[in-house]
Design a protein around this motif. Structure first.
Motif, PDB file in Angstrom:
ATOM      1  N   ASN A  32       1.486   9.507  -6.605  1.00 55.07           N
ATOM      2  CA  ASN A  32       0.234   8.941  -6.713  1.00 55.07           C
ATOM      3  C   ASN A  32      -0.608  10.181  -6.081  1.00 55.07           C
ATOM      4  OD1 ASN A  32       0.823   7.175  -8.874  1.00 55.07           O
ATOM      5  ND2 ASN A  32       1.833   6.204  -6.733  1.00 55.07           N
ATOM      6  N   THR A  33      -2.001   9.816  -6.478  1.00 57.99           N
ATOM      7  CA  THR A  33      -3.564  11.562  -5.476  1.00 57.99           C
ATOM      8  C   THR A  33      -4.210   9.848  -5.972  1.00 57.99           C
ATOM      9  OG1 THR A  33      -3.704  12.249  -7.712  1.00 57.99           O
ATOM     10  CG2 THR A  33      -1.680  13.385  -6.437  1.00 57.99           C
ATOM     11  N   ALA A  34      -5.057  10.294  -4.840  1.00 52.66           N
ATOM     12  CA  ALA A  34      -6.686   9.822  -5.332  1.00 52.66           C
ATOM     13  C   ALA A  34      -7.535   9.835  -4.096  1.00 52.66           C
ATOM     14  CB  ALA A  34      -6.588   8.138  -4.122  1.00 52.66           C
ATOM     15  N   VAL A  35      -9.245  10.269  -4.694  1.00 53.36           N
ATOM     16  CA  VAL A  35      -9.939  10.353  -3.601  1.00 53.36           C
ATOM     17  C   VAL A  35     -10.531   9.921  -2.930  1.00 53.36           C
ATOM     18  CG1 VAL A  35     -12.211  11.576  -4.317  1.00 53.36           C
ATOM     19  CG2 VAL A  35     -11.163  12.119  -6.056  1.00 53.36           C
ATOM     20  N   SER A  36     -10.523   8.513  -3.424  1.00 56.83           N
ATOM     21  CA  SER A  36     -11.016   7.203  -2.664  1.00 56.83           C
ATOM     22  C   SER A  36      -9.583   6.955  -2.000  1.00 56.83           C
ATOM     23  CB  SER A  36     -11.695   6.037  -3.460  1.00 56.83           C
ATOM     24  OG  SER A  36     -10.574   5.777  -3.982  1.00 56.83           O
ATOM     25  N   SER A  37     -10.417   6.209  -0.801  1.00 56.09           N
ATOM     26  CA  SER A  37      -9.049   5.107  -0.779  1.00 56.09           C
ATOM     27  C   SER A  37      -7.579   5.119  -0.530  1.00 56.09           C
ATOM     28  CB  SER A  37      -9.363   3.998   1.081  1.00 56.09           C
ATOM     29  OG  SER A  37     -10.774   4.913   1.520  1.00 56.09           O
ATOM     30  N   GLY A  38      -6.396   5.070  -0.501  1.00 56.86           N
ATOM     31  CA  GLY A  38      -5.450   4.522  -1.287  1.00 56.86           C
ATOM     32  C   GLY A  38      -5.288   4.687  -1.920  1.00 56.86           C
ATOM     33  N   GLY A  47      -2.471   4.493  -7.518  1.00 59.37           N
ATOM     34  CA  GLY A  47      -1.029   4.442  -8.086  1.00 59.37           C
ATOM     35  C   GLY A  47      -1.273   3.087  -8.403  1.00 59.37           C
ATOM     36  N   ILE A  48      -2.028   1.458  -7.505  1.00 56.61           N
ATOM     37  CA  ILE A  48      -2.521   0.650  -7.376  1.00 56.61           C
ATOM     38  C   ILE A  48      -3.728   0.262  -6.647  1.00 56.61           C
ATOM     39  CG2 ILE A  48      -1.677  -1.973  -7.254  1.00 56.61           C
ATOM     40  CD1 ILE A  48       1.394  -0.892  -7.474  1.00 56.61           C
ATOM     41  N   ARG A  49      -4.795  -0.383  -7.663  1.00 58.84           N
ATOM     42  CA  ARG A  49      -5.691  -1.518  -6.929  1.00 58.84           C
ATOM     43  C   ARG A  49      -5.774  -2.580  -6.818  1.00 58.84           C
ATOM     44  NH1 ARG A  49      -8.980   1.407  -2.937  1.00 58.84           N
ATOM     45  NH2 ARG A  49      -8.615   2.994  -4.340  1.00 58.84           N
ATOM     46  N   ASN A  50      -5.167  -3.107  -5.658  1.00 62.62           N
ATOM     47  CA  ASN A  50      -4.683  -5.103  -5.834  1.00 62.62           C
ATOM     48  C   ASN A  50      -6.744  -5.319  -5.794  1.00 62.62           C
ATOM     49  OD1 ASN A  50      -3.592  -7.564  -6.621  1.00 62.62           O
ATOM     50  ND2 ASN A  50      -3.381  -7.312  -4.317  1.00 62.62           N
ATOM     51  N   GLN A  51      -6.932  -6.269  -6.212  1.00 62.76           N
ATOM     52  CA  GLN A  51      -8.035  -6.796  -5.892  1.00 62.76           C
ATOM     53  C   GLN A  51      -7.952  -8.475  -5.568  1.00 62.76           C
ATOM     54  OE1 GLN A  51     -11.188  -5.428  -8.776  1.00 62.76           O
ATOM     55  NE2 GLN A  51     -11.627  -4.275  -6.160  1.00 62.76           N
ATOM     56  N   GLY A  52      -6.936  -9.126  -6.092  1.00 62.42           N
ATOM     57  CA  GLY A  52      -6.144 -10.254  -6.630  1.00 62.42           C
ATOM     58  C   GLY A  52      -4.896 -10.592  -5.218  1.00 62.42           C
ATOM     59  N   GLY A  53      -3.703 -11.154  -6.224  1.00 64.26           N
ATOM     60  CA  GLY A  53      -2.175 -11.343  -5.116  1.00 64.26           C
ATOM     61  C   GLY A  53      -1.405 -10.601  -6.185  1.00 64.26           C
TER      62      GLY A  53
END
Length: 184
Positions: free
Chosen positions: A30-36, A13-19
């Motif tokens: 939501n679905t992911a193959v990688s973490s999260g 759903g969301i990938r956060n690398q900031g704030g």
């Protein structure tokens, strides 16, 4: 994100690398193959008065995968699924869980149905962790530093060991209840 919905995305759903702050927001389906499956965080994330529900990953962190700084306050993390660890939350950074509910999450093949704290720091205060399932540590599995204060860990299930909590690190429990957890 305020009064918003993040739903039914592939790749998480969301990938956060900031704030980032989520306020009164729903992250679901939501679905992911990688973490999260729901949220992947390597930055600074606050989840407040929000719901992270029914997200799926074939890795770790069905609801939230954290390697940054994560605060979850007055929120619900529920019915998420991780093939490996951390059905609800997979923490490898700094986690503060305050006044929240972690319920009915599943880590299918390894640790931490509700929360997996791997070499991270987790402070859980005034929260409820219940109805979660994992291979070990149905409620919580921790290899890092864990503090549990004024909280309840109940009704969780570990397939192999530790229906409630499996601790392999440093743990402090203050005015909390750990009861009614099982092994199947």
């Amino acid at each position: 994100l305020i009064n918003s919905s993040v739903s039914h995305n592939a790749g998480g759903g969301i990938r956060n690398q900031g704030g980032l702050t989520l306020l009164n927001t729903i992250v679901t389906g939501n679905t992911a193959v990688s973490s999260g499956g729901g949220i992947g965080n390597s930055g600074v994330l606050s989840v407040v008065d929000s719901t992270v529900d029914r997200n799926v990953t074939s890795a770790s962190g069905g609801g939230i995968s954290n390697s940054g700084v994560l605060t979850v306050a007055s929120s619900t993390v529920s019915r998420n699924f991780a093939l490996t660890s951390g059905g609800g939350i997979d923490n490898r950074g700094e986690l503060s869980l305050i006044g929240s509910i972690i319920v009915d999450n599943v880590a299918s093949s390894t640790d931490g149905g509700g929360i997996y704290n791997s070499d991270g720091q987790a402070m859980i205060e005034a929260s409820t962790i219940g109805g979660n399932t994992a291979h070990s540590g149905g409620g919580i599995a921790s290899s890092g530093t864990l503090t549990l204060a004024n909280s309840t860990v109940a009704g969780n299930n570990g397939f192999e060991v530790g229906g409630g909590i499996v601790n392999r690190g440093a743990m402090t429990i203050i005015d909390s209840t750990v009861s009614g957890n099982g092994q199947s």
